[in-house]
Design a protein around this motif. Structure first.
Motif, PDB file in Angstrom:
ATOM      1  N   ARG A  35       0.829  -1.208   0.000  1.00 44.68           N
ATOM      2  CA  ARG A  35       0.000   0.000   0.000  1.00 44.68           C
ATOM      3  C   ARG A  35       0.865   1.261   0.000  1.00 44.68           C
ATOM      4  NH1 ARG A  35      -5.453  -0.243   1.265  1.00 44.68           N
ATOM      5  NH2 ARG A  35      -6.240  -2.358   1.480  1.00 44.68           N
ATOM      6  N   LYS A  36       1.886   1.263   0.807  1.00 47.04           N
ATOM      7  CA  LYS A  36       2.775   2.430   0.892  1.00 47.04           C
ATOM      8  C   LYS A  36       3.526   2.641  -0.428  1.00 47.04           C
ATOM      9  CE  LYS A  36       6.534   4.420   3.556  1.00 47.04           C
ATOM     10  NZ  LYS A  36       7.465   4.250   4.666  1.00 47.04           N
ATOM     11  N   GLY A  37       4.116   1.582  -0.954  1.00 47.66           N
ATOM     12  CA  GLY A  37       4.878   1.691  -2.199  1.00 47.66           C
ATOM     13  C   GLY A  37       4.006   2.024  -3.395  1.00 47.66           C
ATOM     14  N   ARG A  38       2.877   1.360  -3.494  1.00 52.14           N
ATOM     15  CA  ARG A  38       1.965   1.616  -4.614  1.00 52.14           C
ATOM     16  C   ARG A  38       1.415   3.033  -4.539  1.00 52.14           C
ATOM     17  NH1 ARG A  38       0.837   0.159  -9.838  1.00 52.14           N
ATOM     18  NH2 ARG A  38      -1.384   0.309 -10.245  1.00 52.14           N
ATOM     19  N   ALA A  39       1.080   3.486  -3.351  1.00 51.20           N
ATOM     20  CA  ALA A  39       0.584   4.852  -3.191  1.00 51.20           C
ATOM     21  C   ALA A  39       1.639   5.861  -3.652  1.00 51.20           C
ATOM     22  CB  ALA A  39       0.186   5.104  -1.743  1.00 51.20           C
ATOM     23  N   ALA A  40       2.897   5.604  -3.347  1.00 48.93           N
ATOM     24  CA  ALA A  40       3.974   6.513  -3.773  1.00 48.93           C
ATOM     25  C   ALA A  40       4.079   6.546  -5.298  1.00 48.93           C
ATOM     26  CB  ALA A  40       5.300   6.093  -3.148  1.00 48.93           C
ATOM     27  N   VAL A  41       3.972   5.390  -5.933  1.00 46.73           N
ATOM     28  CA  VAL A  41       4.031   5.336  -7.403  1.00 46.73           C
ATOM     29  C   VAL A  41       2.859   6.114  -8.004  1.00 46.73           C
ATOM     30  CG1 VAL A  41       3.792   3.780  -9.393  1.00 46.73           C
ATOM     31  CG2 VAL A  41       5.304   3.166  -7.499  1.00 46.73           C
ATOM     32  N   LEU A  42       1.672   5.863  -7.497  1.00 49.99           N
ATOM     33  CA  LEU A  42       0.488   6.549  -8.021  1.00 49.99           C
ATOM     34  C   LEU A  42       0.596   8.057  -7.821  1.00 49.99           C
ATOM     35  CD1 LEU A  42      -2.292   4.118  -6.735  1.00 49.99           C
ATOM     36  CD2 LEU A  42      -1.186   4.136  -8.985  1.00 49.99           C
ATOM     37  N   GLN A  43       1.079   8.459  -6.658  1.00 52.32           N
ATOM     38  CA  GLN A  43       1.206   9.884  -6.374  1.00 52.32           C
ATOM     39  C   GLN A  43       2.211  10.552  -7.303  1.00 52.32           C
ATOM     40  OE1 GLN A  43      -0.867  11.456  -3.895  1.00 52.32           O
ATOM     41  NE2 GLN A  43      -0.261  13.046  -5.344  1.00 52.32           N
ATOM     42  N   ARG A  44       3.299   9.850  -7.638  1.00 53.05           N
ATOM     43  CA  ARG A  44       4.287  10.407  -8.588  1.00 53.05           C
ATOM     44  C   ARG A  44       3.630  10.689  -9.935  1.00 53.05           C
ATOM     45  NH1 ARG A  44       8.059   7.020  -6.274  1.00 53.05           N
ATOM     46  NH2 ARG A  44       7.808   5.425  -7.850  1.00 53.05           N
ATOM     47  N   PHE A  45       2.809   9.765 -10.404  1.00 50.28           N
ATOM     48  CA  PHE A  45       2.099  10.011 -11.661  1.00 50.28           C
ATOM     49  C   PHE A  45       1.159  11.203 -11.525  1.00 50.28           C
ATOM     50  CE2 PHE A  45       3.024   5.488 -12.864  1.00 50.28           C
ATOM     51  CZ  PHE A  45       3.661   5.765 -14.067  1.00 50.28           C
ATOM     52  N   LEU A  46       0.425  11.261 -10.435  1.00 48.29           N
ATOM     53  CA  LEU A  46      -0.532  12.350 -10.246  1.00 48.29           C
ATOM     54  C   LEU A  46       0.159  13.702 -10.085  1.00 48.29           C
ATOM     55  CD1 LEU A  46      -3.075  10.528  -7.941  1.00 48.29           C
ATOM     56  CD2 LEU A  46      -3.514  11.391 -10.258  1.00 48.29           C
ATOM     57  N   ASP A  47       1.341  13.721  -9.516  1.00 46.18           N
ATOM     58  CA  ASP A  47       2.078  14.972  -9.326  1.00 46.18           C
ATOM     59  C   ASP A  47       2.746  15.470 -10.597  1.00 46.18           C
ATOM     60  OD1 ASP A  47       1.353  15.002  -6.664  1.00 46.18           O
ATOM     61  OD2 ASP A  47       3.289  14.234  -5.934  1.00 46.18           O
ATOM     62  N   ALA A  48       2.911  14.601 -11.578  1.00 50.89           N
ATOM     63  CA  ALA A  48       3.557  14.998 -12.833  1.00 50.89           C
ATOM     64  C   ALA A  48       2.660  15.984 -13.588  1.00 50.89           C
ATOM     65  CB  ALA A  48       3.822  13.762 -13.696  1.00 50.89           C
ATOM     66  N   PRO A  49       3.265  16.945 -14.271  1.00 51.30           N
ATOM     67  CA  PRO A  49       2.449  17.887 -15.048  1.00 51.30           C
ATOM     68  C   PRO A  49       1.584  17.177 -16.095  1.00 51.30           C
ATOM     69  CG  PRO A  49       4.755  18.577 -15.025  1.00 51.30           C
ATOM     70  CD  PRO A  49       4.684  17.226 -14.354  1.00 51.30           C
ATOM     71  N   VAL A  50       2.145  16.124 -16.698  1.00 47.97           N
ATOM     72  CA  VAL A  50       1.387  15.289 -17.641  1.00 47.97           C
ATOM     73  C   VAL A  50       1.817  13.840 -17.427  1.00 47.97           C
ATOM     74  CG1 VAL A  50       1.081  17.085 -19.396  1.00 47.97           C
ATOM     75  CG2 VAL A  50       3.043  15.549 -19.549  1.00 47.97           C
ATOM     76  N   ILE A  51       0.885  12.932 -17.658  1.00 47.94           N
ATOM     77  CA  ILE A  51       1.194  11.504 -17.584  1.00 47.94           C
ATOM     78  C   ILE A  51       1.681  11.016 -18.945  1.00 47.94           C
ATOM     79  CG2 ILE A  51       0.184   9.200 -17.250  1.00 47.94           C
ATOM     80  CD1 ILE A  51      -1.732  10.573 -15.199  1.00 47.94           C
ATOM     81  N   TYR A  52       1.025  11.502 -19.990  1.00 49.55           N
ATOM     82  CA  TYR A  52       1.320  11.041 -21.357  1.00 49.55           C
ATOM     83  C   TYR A  52       2.169  12.059 -22.090  1.00 49.55           C
ATOM     84  CZ  TYR A  52      -2.178   7.617 -20.215  1.00 49.55           C
ATOM     85  OH  TYR A  52      -2.868   6.606 -19.593  1.00 49.55           O
TER      86      TYR A  52
END
Length: 181
Positions: A139-156
């Motif tokens: 949960r901790k590791g996956r949440a960090a990965v998801l948050q990195r994507f969400l914090d990025a200006p763009v995913i794609y």
């Protein structure tokens, strides 16, 4: 490659993922035959080496491509480009104006912008690949990965993928993140 993608333990990083990536590639307009061939090879080899406990999967996959592609008629320049593209899938960061890199990384991340049910199946399959990780650590590791994507200006990185998938990807990632916390 068939044997690699059929290895036990692969739930998401399987032949089905490759087929989905190839289907996305088929819909990309404006590629010449050479670029399409390079991207096809990069898709086929980008997850050839996959061990959920390893941190060098992309480097090992690039090396597998380097060894195999000359036997398929690829030039040294093509092999180098395929290996470079595969390495981009490690962090999904693409230099500005790198069209092929933007396309490959966007294709690899296309599942993030899938319909919610398809995204949920992907998330379940990824968790199964990481079954060795205790739930709290997952949960901790996956949440960090998801948050990195969400914090990025763009995913794609590719604008066409961004236009079609960015909003749904952010909704899916936010929903999964909420379920983990």
């Amino acid at each position: 490659l068939e044997a690699a993608y059929a290895e036990p333990g692969r739930r998401y990083h399987s032949r089905r993922h490759i087929e989905q990536c190839l289907a996305w590639l088929a819909g990309v307009p404006g590629l010449d035959a050479g670029d399409r061939e390079i991207l096809t090879w990069a898709i086929w080899w980008h997850d050839a080496a996959y061990d959920a406990m390893a941190s060098d999967n992309e480097a090992r996959s690039a090396e597998l491509a380097r060894r195999a592609l000359p036997g398929l008629g690829a030039s040294a320049v093509q092999v180098d480009e395929v290996a470079r593209l595969i390495l981009l899938t490690a962090g999904h960061q693409v230099p500005a104006h790198d069209r092929l890199g933007s396309i490959l990384v966007s294709i690899d991340l296309a599942i993030l912008g899938a319909a919610p049910a398809d995204y949920d199946a992907y998330a379940t399959d990824v968790r199964a690949e990481y079954a060795h990780v205790p739930e709290t650590a997952w949960r901790k590791g996956r949440a960090a990965v998801l948050q990195r994507f969400l914090d990025a200006p763009v995913i794609y990185a590719d604008p066409v993928f961004r236009d079609h998938l960015e909003a749904q990807a952010r909704a899916n990632l936010s929903r999964e993140l909420a379920s983990l916390t």
